[in-house]
Design an enzyme around this catalytic site. Structure first.
Site, PDB file in Angstrom:
ATOM      1  N   GLY A   1       0.878  -1.537  -0.384  1.00 56.77           N
ATOM      2  CA  GLY A   1       0.353   0.219  -0.064  1.00 56.77           C
ATOM      3  C   GLY A   1       1.011   1.408  -0.084  1.00 56.77           C
TER       4      GLY A   1
ATOM      5  CB  VAL B   1       1.090   5.957   4.193  1.00 54.76           C
ATOM      6  CG1 VAL B   1      -0.053   6.607   4.842  1.00 54.76           C
ATOM      7  CG2 VAL B   1       1.051   3.996   4.330  1.00 54.76           C
TER       8      VAL B   1
ATOM      9  CE  LYS C   1      -1.325  -0.146   5.360  1.00 56.32           C
ATOM     10  NZ  LYS C   1      -1.079  -0.577   6.046  1.00 56.32           N
TER      11      LYS C   1
ATOM     12  CG  ASP D   1       5.820  -6.828  10.036  1.00 56.56           C
ATOM     13  OD1 ASP D   1       7.205  -6.486  10.438  1.00 56.56           O
ATOM     14  OD2 ASP D   1       5.143  -5.747   8.973  1.00 56.56           O
TER      15      ASP D   1
END
Ligand SMILES: *[C@@H]1O[C@H](CO)[C@@H](O)[C@H](O)[C@H]1NC(C)=O
Ligand SMILES: *[C@@H]1O[C@H](CO)[C@@H](O)[C@H](O)[C@H]1NC(C)=O
Ligand SMILES: *[C@@H]1O[C@H](CO)[C@@H](O)[C@H](O)[C@H]1NC(C)=O
Ligand SMILES: *[C@@H]1O[C@H](CO)[C@@H](O)[C@H](O)[C@H]1NC(C)=O
Ligand SMILES: *[C@@H]1O[C@H](CO)[C@@H](O)[C@H](O)[C@H]1NC(C)=O
Length: 942
Positions: free
Chosen positions: A656, A658, A673, A779
């Site tokens: 993606g 941003v 996003k 993550d």
């Protein structure tokens, strides 16, 4: 519960279907189906029934070291592969020679891995149908093989962001046989997610033969070390749409015909040593022209105004001189003698077309003189107007703001402008930064101007001749970060409404004639880090709270009427009333401190050097599926982000992009996003984020404002999530300012680091222990920890997160889990179940990183040395040697024994325990959180 499980099943299926290997399109023979399945099995870490790929599976799943040799043996057997797409798979090692021998390979997509070594010469072969080669974002070195010239079908050669060197082989471009359309050899300086080593180092000149390849449409050679002139031959390419050669050492004149290529949309020539004049004419389709940072001189030709599609015009930092053309709104730059200082002379070529599409006009740092023409106000789409550092004189056209509703930054700094500050700027309701400093503006500060809450980045009116007092309306600027009115003739008392500026970080009122007491409320502004009140007529006692406890952050000298209260920290410098001055920090330092600006400033305004491909402008509006809150349409998102303008883009990852933006119906900045749905895993990541956002509520987790799920103009799926804007960017920016163009320049203090650690620990505790079923982030890393305006940390990016369900049908192994090398637990890929221990590991690494300032992926961590091992070998007695030397603590030596023993050692101990290799050696989240909170509380009490 049920819907969670269904979701997980769907997600699991999607993982399977969207596996990149599934994109391996091969001929529909049994053999190719077997090839495909073989790769699939390999990817899932399952058995490889064909044995084709078994050699690939290695326990060191994170880096797949040793891929190179084994890949070659297996590949030679994949004879029917047409399309090999292994982008973004953390592949390392070299590209095997055997790739060049696959007889049917057309598409080779290995972008965004960690491949090193040379590009194999074998790729170039006369008998193969290779047409698309994308090796972008790797660490490939050496030269570009000449042999690629032999590929008769090659149309796309994308080698951007590697470590390539040598010259661009002239023989690569064979005018008679080449079908090449896209050549991308540029390095990418600016993408937030791209590590630093992505710099091509190509040298020598641009080959003349490039101009023989008439099939070319895009040429990107930016950010290399190319020298010499731009070959005339490039003007022969009839269908060229983009030529980007910024950031090289090119010199000489630009071939005039180059500007005239009628298909050209983007022409980036910035930051070279080019000379000559600004062109009289450009192609009719040109949308972006960057000639900044060169040695172009002379006047600006009127005829440039015919470029009616121009959106971006950057001519800053050149040697342009003469009067700024009267009809800049028509961009009619009249060739006329330099009528120095005579702004009353207006020659108006009304017949010239309006450049109504212009979004960015930057002509700063030249020698332009004369007045700012009133027609600048015709540029109603303008987002940025910068004319700073010139010799402009006269008044700013009145009514300028009225007609510039989209203006985000107005920078007229460092000119000879006179008259009063136009109150009409209050109508530019998107204005976030206004810099009128170093001019000769007079009169008072218009109160209307201050009634503009969008002003958030800065208001700099310093070094003018302003008189009167600061209007109480200043209190409306609740999001303002920088306020500088120094070196004027302002008088009166400081208005009490200044206390409403809760976001303010720097206030400079120095060198004015302010009177009265220094207001106590300045001590209550929590984010204030610099306060300069020097050289005024303040009297009475110095406040003692807040920033006044830090003598280096406050400058008070040159106020002869100030005195100190007994308890003040200024005690050593000031004596009891009256007549004392600090004599502390030099005044000049205060000027320098103006550079202290939050990341948003850089994000929004460093784009003079941040020109990326302009995205296609799309105007239609499609309704969005309303998820939870405010309904936003595709059109709203386009408008909020200036049509997804690169100017608004703050970072890009594979899944993606941003953007920063502001909806028309709202005053707050938001972060949007936009998911790259054509990338593998992106849809999954969107669904997962939605799932997490719907089910979580915690002060240390990012919250979505709304979601948008619709189709775009071309009927492609469009999905976006809108978040609150986090004024202080990501933790990564603060821990590694060097990797982010040294911004922010401030360093995190020990206290801030402890608080961030406590915030992240609380978020983890919430996800692991309070949610049912528990959520594993998978993550966690500094770039996924965002900092709000008050430095509250919020964990974001749940694209890789997983709910741990007790249901046996849900996936538990690391199938399709994202994660980032350096932060991902070593059991990843070893058949362990996903567990909260993985997050604990990442948290440990994050803590180590935060307190040492070292990235776990730093090049020094090879050959068995890791951040954990390094710190653990220094712990406890030599800890100072590995701690971040820039870590500060208000007024104290951060490495003093007491601080070390009370806070740093316990913190590092937790970090080391959390980052143990074996899951069983790591503490549980609850204990980790409790320990960190205990340290944090002890710190606050001290
Ligand atoms: C590849 O094919 C050759 C002959 O077709 C065979 O001998 C070899 O074992 C195969 N290699 C692998 C890794 O399957
Ligand atoms: C080159 O490849 C990168 C990575 O896949 C991609 O983002 C970029 O758009 C490509 N550039 C061109 C000009 O094709
Ligand atoms: C260019 O391609 C043509 C046709 O394939 C070939 O005959 C010629 O030798 C090539 N020229 C160079 C310089 O390689
Ligand atoms: C290609 O360009 C070179 C250099 O400009 C020139 O000498 C050569 O004749 C051109 N070749 C063809 C086939 O057009
Ligand atoms: C340029 O584009 C036009 C229209 O798409 C096409 O007809 C022509 O063949 C192209 N020229 C070259 C040299 O590719």
């Amino acid at each position: 519960m049920a819907h969670v499980i269904i979701f997980l099943i769907v997600a699991y299926l999607l993982t399977f279907l969207w596996n990149p290997i599934a994109i391996l399109a091969a001929e529909s023979t049994n053999r190719s189906e077997l090839d495909r399945r073989g790769l699939l099995y390999f990817k899932q870490g399952l058995n490889d029934p064909l044995g084709v790929l078994s050699a690939w599976v290695s326990l060191d799943f994170c880096s797949w070291k040793g891929l190179a040799g084994q890949l070659s043996q297996s590949l030679a057997n994949l004879t029917s592969i047409v399309r090999l797409d292994l982008a973004n798979n953390q592949l390392s090692g070299g590209i095997p020679d055997e790739l060049g021998t696959l007889p049917k390979l057309q598409v080779l997509m290995l972008a965004s891995n960690m491949l090193a070594g040379n590009i194999p010469g074998s790729l170039g072969s006369r008998s193969r149908p290779l047409s698309y080669v994308n090796l972008a974002y790797n660490n490939l070195s050496g030269g570009i093989p000449h042999s690629l010239a032999a590929c008769p079908s090659l149309t796309v050669l994308n080698l951007t962001s590697n470590s390539l060197s040598g010259t661009i082989p002239s023989s690569l471009f064979n005018g008679t046989s080449s079908k090449l359309a896209v050549v991308n050899l540029r390095a990418n300086l600016f993408s937030g997610s791209i590590p630093e080593f992505h710099k091509n180092n190509l040298s020598g000149g641009i080959p003349t033969s490039l101009g023989n390849v008439t099939s070319l449409t895009q040429i990107s050679l930016g950010t290399n070390q190319l020298v010499g002139a731009i070959p005339e031959s490039l003007s022969n390419i009839p269908n060229l749409t983009m030529l980007s050669i910024s950031y090289n050492d090119l010199s000489g004149h630009v071939p005039t015909l180059l500007y005239n290529i009628s298909s050209l949309v983007i022409l980036y020539l910035g930051q070279n040593n080019l000379t000559g004049r600004i062109p009289y004419a450009v192609g009719p389709n040109l949308e972006a022209l960057d000639m900044s940072g060169n040695k172009f001189d002379g006047l600006l030709p009127a005829s440039l105004a015919n470029a009616s599609k121009l959106q971006i015009l950057d001519l800053s930092s050149n040697l342009l001189a003469g009067q700024l053309p009267v009809e800049i709104g028509n961009l009619a730059f009249l060739e006329m003698p330099n009528l120095e200082q005579n702004q009353l002379v207006h020659a108006i070529p009304i017949e010239l077309g309006y450049l109504s599409n212009l979004q960015m006009l930057s002509m700063g740092q030249n020698y332009l003189s004369g007045g700012i023409p009133s027609t600048v106000a015709n540029l109603s789409g303008l987002f940025l107007l910068s004319l700073s550092g010139n010799r402009l004189s006269g008044q700013v056209p009145t009514g300028i703001g009225m007609l510039l509703p989209n203006l985000n930054e107005l920078n007229l700094k460092n000119n000879y402008l006179t008259g009063s500050i136009p109150a009409s700027l209050a109508n530019s309701t998107q204005l976030v930064m206004l810099d009128l400093s170093f001019n000769s503006f007079s009169g008072s500060i218009p109160s209307e101007l201050l009634d503009n809450p969008s002003l958030s980045v800065g208001l700099d009116l310093s070094n003018n001749h302003l008189t009167g007092s600061i209007p109480p309306e200043i209190g409306a600027l609740v999001r303002l970060v920088l306020l500088d009115v120094s070196n004027n003739k302002l008088s009166g008392q400081v208005p009490s409404s200044l206390g409403h500026l809760k976001a303010i970080s720097l206030i400079d009122l120095s060198q004015n004639k302010f009177i009265g007491q220094i207001p106590e409320f300045l001590g209550n502004l929590k984010l204030l880090t610099q306060l300069d009140l020097s050289n005024n007529n303040f009297t009475g006692p110095i406040p003692t709270t807040g920033i006044f406890q830090n003598t280096t952050a406050v400058i008070l000298d040159g106020n002869i009427g100030l005195c100190r209260a007994n308890t003040t920290n200024f005690a050593t410098i000031f004596s009891i009333c009256p007549r004392i001055s600090t004599g502390g920090t030099k005044n000049n330092n205060a000027r320098l401190l103006l550079i202290v600006i939050p990341p948003i400033t850089i994000a929004l305004f460093s784009f003079l050097c941040f020109m990326v491909t302009l995205l296609k402008k799309r105007e239609h509006i499609f309704p969005c599926y309303k998820e939870t809150m405010k309904k936003v349409s595709y059109g709203d998102i386009l408008k909020a982000t200036n049509w997804l303008s690169p100017v608004n883009k703050i970072s890009t990852s594979r899944t993606g992009s941003v953007y920063i933006g502001r909806f028309q119906f709202d005053t707050d900045l938001v972060v949007i996003k936009v998911f790259h749905l054509d990338e593998y895993g992106s849809l999954n990541s969107f669904l997962m984020e939605c799932q997490v956002l719907r089910n979580t509520r915690h002060r240390n987790l990012m919250k979505a404002v709304t979601l948008c799920s619709t189709v775009d103009l071309e009927n492609n799926e469009f999905k976006a999530i809108v978040f609150d804007f986090m004024a202080n960017g990501s933790l990564d920016m603060w821990v590694h300012p060097k990797l982010h163009q040294n911004c922010p320049k401030r360093c995190l203090s020990l206290g801030q680091r402890i608080r961030i650690a406590a915030d992240v620990a609380s978020a983890l505790d919430y996800m692991h222990n309070q949610l049912v079923p528990p959520l594993v982030h998978c993550d966690l890393k500094p770039s996924n920890v965002l900092l709000d305006y008050d430095m509250t940390a919020r964990v974001g990016d749940y694209g890789s997160a997983k709910f741990i369900s007790s249901d046996p049908s849900s996936p538990k192994e690391f199938v399709g889990v994202g994660g980032t090398i350096g932060y991902i637990a070593p059991e990843y890929g070893m058949g362990y179940k996903i567990s909260t221990g993985c997050d604990v590991y990442s948290f440990g690494v994050l803590l180590l990183e935060m307190f040492t300032g070292m990235k776990p992926t730093d090049a020094m961590f090879t050959n068995g040395i890791s951040l954990h091992k390094l710190v653990s070998s220094a712990y406890p007695h030599e800890l100072c040697k590995v701690l971040d030397p820039y870590m500060s603590q208000e007024g104290n030596n951060v490495f003093a024994t007491l601080t070390l023993q009370s806070y740093l050692m316990p913190l590092v101990e937790v970090a080391l325990l959390c980052s143990m290799d074996l899951p069983k050696d790591r503490p549980g989240t609850r204990d980790v959180c409790a320990k960190i909170l205990e340290i944090s509380e002890a710190f606050l009490e001290s």
